[in-house]
Design a protein around this motif. Structure first.
Motif: not given
Length: 270
Positions: A146-153
């Motif tokens: 989840y954290s990796l998916l949200g990087r750069g949001s």
């Protein structure tokens, strides 16, 4: 960090001291978190981008469901250390797969942290239940994803709110197989709502605000305190034992990850 550690404490309190089951705790936590996040967004004076996605929502649901299920039998500090270790190691592993390279000190730290997690799982009188420990590792892996998916949001709080909202129906689907076992009392429901609205939603809001003034390494270093805070609260509030196994594993995991962070900080400055 107190809020993040508080999630472990509230979940363990609810499952030990009340009649609420893990599935009900998960649904109430996610639903109350979604409501609080959307309330926080509603008071902002700028447009809210629709930044969530179903992949992120699925990872969030797996994290929350496995987290509650694992804490049926894990002590607070043990669960927090396994969760934290799995999150950090999964994100480091992703970086290695993508071609990142670690120097000798960082490599030693990564090995030490991995050995610390494995030390918790070795058979023995003070070992946590293996099934619950593996479920918590799954929870940590899901949170790492989840954290990796949200990087750069562009708007992390809005992304989190969207994903929490999408997670509500997913959490209800997860609870369906346990419909005959669903049960809660007012105290258990209160702990679940506090976990969702206070230590999850408000905790994330505070964290994302603080990140604006923190470097990446500072932020990562601060997170090293979460298992320590959770274990301390477990000993003081739940009368849980502070075993030699947990102490040794905590020193290895937290010390190893600190070594990785320090090495990467030196690399960034160089």
């Amino acid at each position: 960090m107190l809020a993040f550690a508080g999630n472990s404490v509230l979940c363990r309190l609810a499952l030990v001291d009340t009649t609420i089951d893990a599935a009900s705790f998960t649904v109430l936590r996610i639903a109350s978190g979604a409501i609080m996040l959307w309330l926080l967004l509603s008071v902002r004076r700028r447009p809210r981008p629709a930044a969530g996605n179903w992949t992120g929502a699925l990872a969030l649901t797996v994290y929350a469901a496995a987290f509650s299920l694992a804490y049926l039998r894990l002590d607070t500090g043990t669960g927090a250390l396994l969760l934290f270790g799995a999150v950090q190691l999964s994100m480091l592993g992703f970086g290695l797969v993508r071609g990142e390279r670690l120097g000798p000190a960082a490599t030693a730290g990564l090995v030490l942290a991995t050995l610390g997690v494995l030390a918790l799982l070795l058979p023995g009188s003070s070992a946590p239940p293996l099934g619950s420990a593996l479920i918590m590792l799954l929870s940590g892996l899901a949170w790492g994803v989840y954290s990796l998916l949200g990087r750069g949001s562009a708007d992390p709080l809005a992304t989190t709110a969207d994903n929490f909202l999408r997670s509500v129906p997913l959490a209800l689907l997860v609870a369906l197989p346990f419909v005959d076992q669903l049960d809660w009392d007012a105290k258990g429901a209160l702990y679940a709502i506090l976990s969702g609205a206070l230590t999850s939603a408000l905790g994330y809001a505070i964290w994302y605000s603080a990140l604006r003034g923190l470097g990446a390494m500072q932020a990562a270093s601060l997170q090293l305190s979460v298992p320590i805070l959770a274990a301390t609260a477990g000993v003081l509030l739940l009368d849980e034992p502070l075993t030699v196994r947990l102490l040794v594993a905590a020193v290895a995991v937290i010390g190893g990850l600190a070594l990785v962070l320090k090495s990467r900080m030196v690399q960034a400055r160089g």
